[in-house]
Design a protein around this motif. Sequence first.
Motif, PDB file in Angstrom:
ATOM      1  N   TYR A 167       0.812  -0.898  -0.036  1.00 41.04           N
ATOM      2  CA  TYR A 167       0.252   0.230   0.131  1.00 41.04           C
ATOM      3  C   TYR A 167       1.052   1.204   0.159  1.00 41.04           C
ATOM      4  O   TYR A 167       0.695   2.646  -0.966  1.00 41.04           O
ATOM      5  N   SER A 168       1.833   1.202   0.912  1.00 39.77           N
ATOM      6  CA  SER A 168       2.574   2.436   1.016  1.00 39.77           C
ATOM      7  C   SER A 168       3.954   2.699  -0.654  1.00 39.77           C
ATOM      8  O   SER A 168       3.757   3.854  -1.041  1.00 39.77           O
ATOM      9  N   GLN A 169       3.887   1.638  -1.214  1.00 40.76           N
ATOM     10  CA  GLN A 169       4.768   1.585  -2.819  1.00 40.76           C
ATOM     11  C   GLN A 169       3.590   2.372  -3.891  1.00 40.76           C
ATOM     12  O   GLN A 169       3.954   3.443  -4.305  1.00 40.76           O
ATOM     13  N   ARG A 170       2.346   1.812  -3.210  1.00 46.95           N
ATOM     14  CA  ARG A 170       1.143   2.683  -4.500  1.00 46.95           C
ATOM     15  C   ARG A 170       0.717   3.835  -4.043  1.00 46.95           C
ATOM     16  O   ARG A 170      -0.288   4.391  -4.540  1.00 46.95           O
ATOM     17  N   GLY A 171       1.332   4.314  -2.902  1.00 42.24           N
ATOM     18  CA  GLY A 171       0.824   6.087  -2.384  1.00 42.24           C
ATOM     19  C   GLY A 171      -0.816   5.275  -2.126  1.00 42.24           C
ATOM     20  O   GLY A 171      -1.491   6.570  -1.632  1.00 42.24           O
ATOM     21  N   ASP A 172      -1.203   4.472  -1.419  1.00 40.11           N
ATOM     22  CA  ASP A 172      -2.141   4.368  -0.407  1.00 40.11           C
ATOM     23  C   ASP A 172      -2.242   4.533   0.442  1.00 40.11           C
ATOM     24  O   ASP A 172      -2.411   3.609   1.495  1.00 40.11           O
ATOM     25  N   TRP A 173      -2.231   5.333   1.530  1.00 39.95           N
ATOM     26  CA  TRP A 173      -1.613   6.469   2.470  1.00 39.95           C
ATOM     27  C   TRP A 173      -3.187   5.509   3.855  1.00 39.95           C
ATOM     28  O   TRP A 173      -2.143   5.496   4.623  1.00 39.95           O
ATOM     29  N   VAL A 174      -3.881   6.254   3.013  1.00 40.42           N
ATOM     30  CA  VAL A 174      -4.828   5.415   4.056  1.00 40.42           C
ATOM     31  C   VAL A 174      -4.758   3.743   4.980  1.00 40.42           C
ATOM     32  O   VAL A 174      -4.922   3.603   5.933  1.00 40.42           O
ATOM     33  N   ALA A 209      -2.931   1.806   4.486  1.00 41.72           N
ATOM     34  CA  ALA A 209      -1.541   1.159   4.880  1.00 41.72           C
ATOM     35  C   ALA A 209      -1.226   2.044   6.418  1.00 41.72           C
ATOM     36  O   ALA A 209      -1.599   0.893   7.204  1.00 41.72           O
ATOM     37  N   SER A 210      -1.908   3.340   6.386  1.00 40.37           N
ATOM     38  CA  SER A 210      -1.842   2.985   7.749  1.00 40.37           C
ATOM     39  C   SER A 210      -2.905   2.389   8.524  1.00 40.37           C
ATOM     40  O   SER A 210      -2.681   1.760   9.580  1.00 40.37           O
ATOM     41  N   ALA A 211      -3.641   1.954   8.273  1.00 42.11           N
ATOM     42  CA  ALA A 211      -5.240   0.981   8.449  1.00 42.11           C
ATOM     43  C   ALA A 211      -4.435  -0.484   8.967  1.00 42.11           C
ATOM     44  O   ALA A 211      -4.861  -0.934   9.920  1.00 42.11           O
ATOM     45  N   VAL A 212      -3.568  -1.017   8.162  1.00 39.88           N
ATOM     46  CA  VAL A 212      -3.051  -2.442   8.182  1.00 39.88           C
ATOM     47  C   VAL A 212      -2.267  -2.495   9.020  1.00 39.88           C
ATOM     48  O   VAL A 212      -2.140  -2.726  10.666  1.00 39.88           O
ATOM     49  N   LEU A 213      -1.854  -0.786   9.102  1.00 38.42           N
ATOM     50  CA  LEU A 213       0.140  -0.683  10.853  1.00 38.42           C
ATOM     51  C   LEU A 213      -0.448  -0.702  12.068  1.00 38.42           C
ATOM     52  O   LEU A 213      -0.299  -1.351  13.021  1.00 38.42           O
ATOM     53  N   THR A 214      -1.787  -0.020  11.867  1.00 41.79           N
ATOM     54  CA  THR A 214      -2.607   0.040  12.826  1.00 41.79           C
ATOM     55  C   THR A 214      -3.085  -0.777  13.648  1.00 41.79           C
ATOM     56  O   THR A 214      -2.845  -1.019  15.441  1.00 41.79           O
ATOM     57  N   GLY A 215      -3.453  -1.660  13.322  1.00 42.56           N
ATOM     58  CA  GLY A 215      -4.449  -2.903  13.694  1.00 42.56           C
ATOM     59  C   GLY A 215      -2.831  -4.178  13.620  1.00 42.56           C
ATOM     60  O   GLY A 215      -3.252  -4.177  14.922  1.00 42.56           O
ATOM     61  N   LEU A 216      -1.876  -3.080  12.890  1.00 38.42           N
ATOM     62  CA  LEU A 216      -0.149  -4.681  13.681  1.00 38.42           C
ATOM     63  C   LEU A 216       0.206  -3.635  14.745  1.00 38.42           C
ATOM     64  O   LEU A 216       0.747  -4.538  15.409  1.00 38.42           O
ATOM     65  N   THR A 217      -0.463  -2.973  15.239  1.00 39.21           N
ATOM     66  CA  THR A 217       0.244  -2.130  16.688  1.00 39.21           C
ATOM     67  C   THR A 217      -0.605  -3.248  17.845  1.00 39.21           C
ATOM     68  O   THR A 217       0.144  -2.980  19.137  1.00 39.21           O
ATOM     69  N   THR A 218      -1.714  -3.749  17.248  1.00 38.99           N
ATOM     70  CA  THR A 218      -2.340  -3.808  18.613  1.00 38.99           C
ATOM     71  C   THR A 218      -1.914  -5.485  18.982  1.00 38.99           C
ATOM     72  O   THR A 218      -2.262  -6.520  19.493  1.00 38.99           O
TER      73      THR A 218
END
Length: 480
Positions: free
Chosen positions: A151-158, A160-169
């Motif tokens: 997602y980051s490579q594609r510039g889909d930052w929203v 990418a942020s959602a996935v990383l937020t889930g990972l932090t749990t």
Amino acid sequence: MQQAKQSISKLASIQPGIRIVLAALGCLLLGIHPTPDALVNSIRSAREAAIQGESATAAQAYHAAYVLARWNRSFLAEAVAYEMQSGDYTAAETDLQTLASYRPLQAQELAWLGTIKATKGSVDDAVALWEQARLQGTIDTDALRALAAIYSQRGDWVQASAVLTGLTTFTPADGDLLRQLGLIQALDSPEQAVTSLAQAVASDSNLAAELAPLRASLEDRTSQPPDLAYAKLGVLYLSLDELPLAEAALSRAVDYNPVYPDALAYLAYVRARLGRPSLGAAQQAVAYGPESPSVHYLAGLTWKQLGRPADARTEFEKAYELDPTNPAFCVEIASTHRAERSLEWAEIWMKEAVRLAPDDARFRLLFIQFYVDEGYQVPEVGLGLARQLVADVPDSAEAHDALAWALFQIGQIEEAQHELDQAMTLNPQLGRAYAHMGELMEQRGELSLAMWYYLRATEYEPDGPFGALAARAVQRLGGG
């Protein structure tokens, strides 16, 4: 026992239901177990291999158990798990397809199939599978990291942020993960970014110095106009080598202010680094900021990145004309002459850089590296300068490396090795020192040691010139 055998031979004339019961009784009389010994042995072998960490063996044993008891799909699922651990993606994909023909794949299995698709280059299929797994609650952190990276490579930052937020749990104390999340949040959610970056530093204090400028900038964000805020953010991303994020931030700065020369110039350079069209932005930057030394400097860096040293030199020289006190401009002018093998001119401009900053050890080091890296005037000039720099800055790993390479070129191998040892002691991850030690060992004929040093150089400098030099040496020595 003979009577039991005669009883079994009569089963064909008995009703089916009674026949099954009598067959089981006959097996007991003959000592035959309903569960084959082979199945028990396969399961035992699988579990023992798993305990020993022998994933490939465990996968084969569970697969053998499944062949013996196809009604038990759990054996096949276990085989897939160990096939993934051992890296046998071909077998895992086949077995996952078999499982999918019997039942819907579970979240972890979907994540594994996504990983397999990604390794085969089917990125869209991988993303779709990983998303299904994420929605089902997978905790495959490797798959989620890969999804966020795509997602980051594609510039889909929203996303990418959602996935990383889930990972932090799942990994709430992962400093690198929180760092990446905070960097992305800085684009659209500066308040959340402040929190994430603070948590990153709390989890890993080594991140404090690196993230300090960005954290300070986020605190001032609300008082800045949006074009300036995004331009500053883009430059900070560039300093962190976060090029896709830098492009996103600088593009927003230009969207807010299409005639912002500095933002355009930085955007051109970042796009050139990313291999994307950049000259239009560079030319616009120069047109809107003809009297800005920094704009011409960045335009020069863009041309240099594109492999056009003569065009780059034109912009660097214009920057120098506008600000003849900046030694960085002189270094870049010299670099364009080096690219064209005009070493006499390069030497003149490197001398000018040192003249402008006589007390700055960085420019003295660059001057000496010019001599030793080019193999130019080493005995006459470079060696003496290198010895003096080591005497003045004895804690500089780069200075010891430069002296080592000067010594190597004049045949003083033992002294060169001593200096390289010093360099690697002072900085155990200095790629150029490992590359130089690899060359020294190769010249001595100690090829296994040379290979070891070359491999370390590619590890510590994967994208730099000495990493590339070492990678070519590894190929030359047959290391793959």
